[in-house]
Design a protein around this motif. Sequence first.
Motif, PDB file in Angstrom:
ATOM      1  N   LEU A  68      -6.917  19.102  -0.747  1.00 51.22           N
ATOM      2  CA  LEU A  68      -5.675  18.542  -0.211  1.00 51.22           C
ATOM      3  C   LEU A  68      -5.910  17.887   1.135  1.00 51.22           C
ATOM      4  O   LEU A  68      -5.412  16.786   1.406  1.00 51.22           O
ATOM      5  N   PHE A  69      -6.711  18.524   1.974  1.00 45.92           N
ATOM      6  CA  PHE A  69      -7.014  17.993   3.300  1.00 45.92           C
ATOM      7  C   PHE A  69      -7.696  16.633   3.210  1.00 45.92           C
ATOM      8  O   PHE A  69      -7.266  15.670   3.847  1.00 45.92           O
ATOM      9  N   PHE A  70      -8.739  16.544   2.397  1.00 45.31           N
ATOM     10  CA  PHE A  70      -9.458  15.279   2.294  1.00 45.31           C
ATOM     11  C   PHE A  70      -8.637  14.211   1.568  1.00 45.31           C
ATOM     12  O   PHE A  70      -8.761  13.025   1.860  1.00 45.31           O
ATOM     13  N   SER A  71      -7.795  14.627   0.657  1.00 46.22           N
ATOM     14  CA  SER A  71      -6.901  13.665  -0.004  1.00 46.22           C
ATOM     15  C   SER A  71      -5.963  13.018   1.006  1.00 46.22           C
ATOM     16  O   SER A  71      -5.747  11.797   0.991  1.00 46.22           O
ATOM     17  N   TYR A  72      -5.413  13.825   1.885  1.00 43.68           N
ATOM     18  CA  TYR A  72      -4.531  13.285   2.923  1.00 43.68           C
ATOM     19  C   TYR A  72      -5.297  12.414   3.909  1.00 43.68           C
ATOM     20  O   TYR A  72      -4.793  11.389   4.366  1.00 43.68           O
ATOM     21  N   LEU A  73      -6.512  12.819   4.265  1.00 43.76           N
ATOM     22  CA  LEU A  73      -7.314  12.006   5.184  1.00 43.76           C
ATOM     23  C   LEU A  73      -7.621  10.630   4.598  1.00 43.76           C
ATOM     24  O   LEU A  73      -7.511   9.614   5.284  1.00 43.76           O
ATOM     25  N   VAL A  74      -8.005  10.598   3.332  1.00 46.13           N
ATOM     26  CA  VAL A  74      -8.305   9.310   2.685  1.00 46.13           C
ATOM     27  C   VAL A  74      -7.039   8.482   2.538  1.00 46.13           C
ATOM     28  O   VAL A  74      -7.037   7.264   2.767  1.00 46.13           O
ATOM     29  N   GLY A  75      -5.933   9.127   2.183  1.00 47.10           N
ATOM     30  CA  GLY A  75      -4.659   8.418   2.087  1.00 47.10           C
ATOM     31  C   GLY A  75      -4.228   7.846   3.418  1.00 47.10           C
ATOM     32  O   GLY A  75      -3.739   6.712   3.506  1.00 47.10           O
ATOM     33  N   ALA A  76      -4.432   8.620   4.487  1.00 44.65           N
ATOM     34  CA  ALA A  76      -4.096   8.140   5.824  1.00 44.65           C
ATOM     35  C   ALA A  76      -4.967   6.942   6.208  1.00 44.65           C
ATOM     36  O   ALA A  76      -4.493   5.980   6.817  1.00 44.65           O
ATOM     37  N   LEU A  77      -6.234   7.004   5.815  1.00 40.71           N
ATOM     38  CA  LEU A  77      -7.141   5.899   6.128  1.00 40.71           C
ATOM     39  C   LEU A  77      -6.726   4.612   5.420  1.00 40.71           C
ATOM     40  O   LEU A  77      -6.868   3.525   5.959  1.00 40.71           O
ATOM     41  N   ALA A  78      -6.187   4.727   4.223  1.00 42.93           N
ATOM     42  CA  ALA A  78      -5.811   3.542   3.438  1.00 42.93           C
ATOM     43  C   ALA A  78      -4.425   2.997   3.794  1.00 42.93           C
ATOM     44  O   ALA A  78      -4.111   1.856   3.458  1.00 42.93           O
ATOM     45  N   CYS A  79      -3.629   3.782   4.472  1.00 47.79           N
ATOM     46  CA  CYS A  79      -2.214   3.450   4.690  1.00 47.79           C
ATOM     47  C   CYS A  79      -2.006   2.124   5.431  1.00 47.79           C
ATOM     48  O   CYS A  79      -1.336   1.216   4.931  1.00 47.79           O
ATOM     49  N   VAL A  80      -2.532   1.999   6.617  1.00 46.95           N
ATOM     50  CA  VAL A  80      -2.301   0.797   7.432  1.00 46.95           C
ATOM     51  C   VAL A  80      -3.034  -0.422   6.880  1.00 46.95           C
ATOM     52  O   VAL A  80      -2.443  -1.508   6.818  1.00 46.95           O
ATOM     53  N   PRO A  81      -4.302  -0.305   6.449  1.00 42.96           N
ATOM     54  CA  PRO A  81      -4.946  -1.490   5.867  1.00 42.96           C
ATOM     55  C   PRO A  81      -4.217  -2.013   4.624  1.00 42.96           C
ATOM     56  O   PRO A  81      -4.110  -3.226   4.430  1.00 42.96           O
ATOM     57  N   ALA A  82      -3.702  -1.118   3.795  1.00 44.87           N
ATOM     58  CA  ALA A  82      -2.951  -1.559   2.608  1.00 44.87           C
ATOM     59  C   ALA A  82      -1.689  -2.308   3.025  1.00 44.87           C
ATOM     60  O   ALA A  82      -1.368  -3.357   2.454  1.00 44.87           O
ATOM     61  N   ALA A  83      -0.988  -1.789   4.022  1.00 40.78           N
ATOM     62  CA  ALA A  83       0.210  -2.474   4.508  1.00 40.78           C
ATOM     63  C   ALA A  83      -0.157  -3.828   5.121  1.00 40.78           C
ATOM     64  O   ALA A  83       0.565  -4.816   4.950  1.00 40.78           O
ATOM     65  N   GLY A  84      -1.285  -3.887   5.812  1.00 36.92           N
ATOM     66  CA  GLY A  84      -1.736  -5.155   6.392  1.00 36.92           C
ATOM     67  C   GLY A  84      -2.057  -6.188   5.334  1.00 36.92           C
ATOM     68  O   GLY A  84      -1.709  -7.369   5.475  1.00 36.92           O
TER      69      GLY A  84
END
Length: 122
Positions: A68-84
């Motif tokens: 769960l921890f690493f899933s959230y970390l990877v999701g957080a990493l993808a969040c802003v670049p995807a929005a960009g």
Amino acid sequence: MLVALTVTTSVAALLLAAWCGHAAYRDQPTKDWHFIGMAVVTLLVLVQLVVGIVLVAGGEEPAEGRTLFFSYLVGALACVPAAGLLSLSERTRWGSVTVAAGAVVLAVLQVRLHDIWGGGHG
């Protein structure tokens, strides 16, 4: 997990959200300066990912589990670049709204990451 890094990332994400929200209010698309801000926020999340990997490799354990921890970390990493990337396809004020929304989601993910790690108790 380092609380200072989590707070710094959250504050940077909220500043980016406010900045892009202001651009949307002024009926402007995302500009080059916004992308530099997105890069800074993404760099903070990347540092957070590396710190998370190092802490877990060093023997520390997230309170709610590694997966769960690493899933959230990877999701957080993808969040802003995807929005960009989405904002590039929508060169109107709605592109700025998309980045602002992605940055708010990142700030919320930071709170959840803090909880997953142990909320300061683990």
